[in-house]
Enzyme design. Sequence first.
Site, PDB file in Angstrom:
ATOM      1  N   LYS A 124       3.945   1.975   9.997  1.00 26.37           N
ATOM      2  CA  LYS A 124       3.650   1.128  10.741  1.00 26.37           C
ATOM      3  C   LYS A 124       4.691   0.760  11.758  1.00 26.37           C
ATOM      4  CE  LYS A 124       0.086  -1.254   9.109  1.00 26.37           C
ATOM      5  NZ  LYS A 124      -1.307  -1.379  10.117  1.00 26.37           N
ATOM      6  N   TYR A 178       4.682   0.402  -0.736  1.00 23.25           N
ATOM      7  CA  TYR A 178       4.122   0.720   0.639  1.00 23.25           C
ATOM      8  C   TYR A 178       4.459   1.995   1.321  1.00 23.25           C
ATOM      9  CZ  TYR A 178       1.936  -1.437   4.903  1.00 23.25           C
ATOM     10  OH  TYR A 178       1.133  -1.967   5.818  1.00 23.25           O
TER      11      TYR A 178
END
Length: 254
Positions: free
Chosen positions: A160, A153
């Site tokens: 995020k 990720y």
Amino acid sequence: MSLLEGKRILVTGIITDASIAFHAAKAAQEAGATVVLTGFGRLSLVKRVAKRLPTEAPVIELDVQNQEHLDGLADQVREHVDGLDGVLHSIGFAPMDALGGNFLHTEWKDVATAVEVSAYSFKSLAMACKPLLGPGSSLVGMDFDNTVAWPGYDWMGVAKAALEATTRYLARDLGPDGIRANLVAAGPVRTMAAKSIPGFDTFEEAWVQRSPLGWDLADPTPVARTICALLSDWMPATTGEVVHADGGYHAMGA
């Protein structure tokens, strides 16, 4: 009265009818809302998808990196509704070099793109829509739990985290105007966006095995309903928050 009866909602980020944004738009319409959509790039595809909603919704072109698009958004929305009660920010992107285990070697230009599109754009969208928002309105963004480092990720996880910080500051600065800003941290759903993340199948396996409520990778409905709850009047004192719709996975230990 339905949950969103009479509400005017702007939904961004629809790509296909499998996307969380599509299901949020569908749930909002079913709850009584009038929905306007935005699309980026393949606008003809978004317009075809819009016809699959219970009521076909108008589609506005919006590139959150294009200031002209942002400056003209309020006027384009006014062509369809006279204001907004809620906005869903379902926009995120990271170049492939920023994903897949390349964390230590990703160049700043790719990191900058991930942060601008996935985090800063929430502020950009909020300000573009602000002339249409009044007291009691709600901004909702889409999050993915970033309290740990997920395999592959990489810089999207950093983006995020920036999105969560952005939401807190939006909550602070827009709160005096009666505008709420919150995030929904969703469990993994098999969408086009998810498939673009290397190693996403490892997320899927973990969620199915460890979520105390269970988790259906093919069903975005629980996430869509959580979004609608935050867009409604039923959470009037909730802002700056991350609400998890993930089957409880985030609360479980290893």
